[in-house]
Design a protein around this motif. Structure first.
Motif, PDB file in Angstrom:
ATOM      1  N   SER A  66       0.829  -1.195   0.000  1.00  0.00           N
ATOM      2  CA  SER A  66       0.000   0.000   0.000  1.00  0.00           C
ATOM      3  C   SER A  66       0.871   1.256   0.000  1.00  0.00           C
ATOM      4  CB  SER A  66      -0.911   0.012   1.229  1.00  0.00           C
ATOM      5  OG  SER A  66      -1.518   1.286   1.368  1.00  0.00           O
ATOM      6  N   LYS A 104       0.040   4.021   0.867  1.00  0.00           N
ATOM      7  CA  LYS A 104      -0.276   4.764   2.097  1.00  0.00           C
ATOM      8  C   LYS A 104       0.735   4.450   3.184  1.00  0.00           C
ATOM      9  CE  LYS A 104      -3.789   5.089   5.734  1.00  0.00           C
ATOM     10  NZ  LYS A 104      -5.126   4.608   6.198  1.00  0.00           N
ATOM     11  N   TRP A 105       1.162   3.169   3.273  1.00  0.00           N
ATOM     12  CA  TRP A 105       2.076   2.740   4.326  1.00  0.00           C
ATOM     13  C   TRP A 105       3.532   2.812   3.892  1.00  0.00           C
ATOM     14  CZ3 TRP A 105      -0.255   3.052   8.650  1.00  0.00           C
ATOM     15  CH2 TRP A 105      -1.602   2.714   8.764  1.00  0.00           C
ATOM     16  N   PRO A 118       5.061   4.768   0.925  1.00  0.00           N
ATOM     17  CA  PRO A 118       4.918   5.604  -0.274  1.00  0.00           C
ATOM     18  C   PRO A 118       6.084   5.501  -1.246  1.00  0.00           C
ATOM     19  CG  PRO A 118       5.273   6.955   1.707  1.00  0.00           C
ATOM     20  CD  PRO A 118       4.997   5.559   2.166  1.00  0.00           C
ATOM     21  N   LYS A 126       5.377   3.431  -4.472  1.00  0.00           N
ATOM     22  CA  LYS A 126       4.177   3.719  -5.262  1.00  0.00           C
ATOM     23  C   LYS A 126       4.406   3.570  -6.761  1.00  0.00           C
ATOM     24  CE  LYS A 126       4.897   8.766  -5.357  1.00  0.00           C
ATOM     25  NZ  LYS A 126       4.348  10.058  -4.914  1.00  0.00           N
TER      26      LYS A 126
END
Length: 300
Positions: free
Chosen positions: A55, A57-58, A60, A63
């Protein structure tokens, strides 16, 4: 004179692009990552952790995983870390044929890392591993906190062995057994890896050491004595786990290669080209790279 137990050749699995960068707070531009990976391949690295499907979000920093995989160099086994079923499904959508999964031996570490107990993680991964092997994927199991946990302290050797056995029974091709916070001592390295080599002779076995307390090379030496011939390392000594307080950088690839070269153990890695790869990533990371061999190379 070298011990008769030392292997004549060693395979280095470069983890810098994934494990080395995952904890960087400032995003490293994708083009810089690509150049770093290409130069690592040019230095002779044949196996590499490219990125992870986690993720953003956890983590970055990861990404851009899809783009990194699409630009993977030819002739290199490029592995992608996928911690759960969702991550594995994302890998299946790419051309990558090598997947790394992971479970921590320590319950607390695993809960903080992926919000599951080791048992829950293993039960989720077992059917996925079977499916991947049926499709001819190379599957690597990364065993975190194999020696010590930042929350629970010393991890019992029997617990690490038990988890490794279950992964082998599930059908993985390789075990990467990690001293996640760099607390292992050489006698512990020798003991665990000797037992793993004896009890699980039909699986590839890699040792993964962090250099938190400057004992990584000593632990690698002990693992060599135990018969290990595969080691994870990170060019420039980059790395650290965002869910393991105190887990500083991985052992530096250049220091490992230099030590092995001096011992007469073949790695097929060119140190000058490895330094060139580190020069590519160094300006993009938050801390100065000051590993032994790299620093000396800069002094001329």
């Amino acid at each position: 004179m070298l011990s008769l137990n030392f292997p004549k050749e060693v395979t280095i699995i470069e983890v810098g692009p994934r494990d080395g960068l995952q904890n960087e707070k400032q995003f490293v531009e994708t083009e810089i990552k690509k150049a770093y990976i290409q130069k690592l391949a040019a230095a002779g690295i044949k196996e590499m952790e490219l990125t992870s499907f986690v993720s953003p979000k956890w983590v970055p920093q990861m990404k851009d995983a899809g783009e990194i995989v699409r630009s993977a160099p030819e002739g290199v086994r490029g592995m992608v870390l996928a911690p759960n079923r969702k991550g594995i499904e994302r890998v299946l959508e790419t051309s990558c044929k090598s997947i790394a999964v992971f479970v921590g031996v320590s319950n607390t570490f695993n809960q903080k890392n992926i919000n599951k107990s080791p048992r829950e993680s293993l039960e989720e991964l077992k059917p996925a591993i079977a499916e991947l092997k049926a499709q001819n994927y190379f599957v690597r199991a990364c065993i975190s906190t194999a020696f010590y946990c930042p929350y629970e302290g010393k991890v019992q050797e029997e617990d690490t062995l038990a988890l490794c056995r279950e992964f082998v029974e599930a059908g993985v091709d390789e075990l990467s057994v990690a001293d996640t916070i760099g607390m292992a001592a050489p006698h512990e390295s020798y003991s665990l890896f000797s037992r793993l080599k004896d009890e699980l002779p039909d699986v590839l076995l890699a040792a993964h050491f962090h250099d938190t307390r400057k004992m990584a090379l000593a632990n690698i030496y002990a693992a060599l004595e135990a018969g290990v011939d595969r080691f994870d390392s990170s060019a420039g000594g980059l790395g650290g786990c965002p869910f393991a307080p105190g887990a500083t950088g991985n052992v530096a690839t250049e220091d490992v290669v230099y030590m092995l070269d001096r011992m007469g153990i073949e790695t097929s890695i060119n140190l000058d080209r490895l330094v060139d790869a580190i020069d590519t990533i160094a300006p993009a990371v938050s801390r100065e790279i000051s590993t032994g061999y790299y620093s000396l190379s800069k002094q001329g």
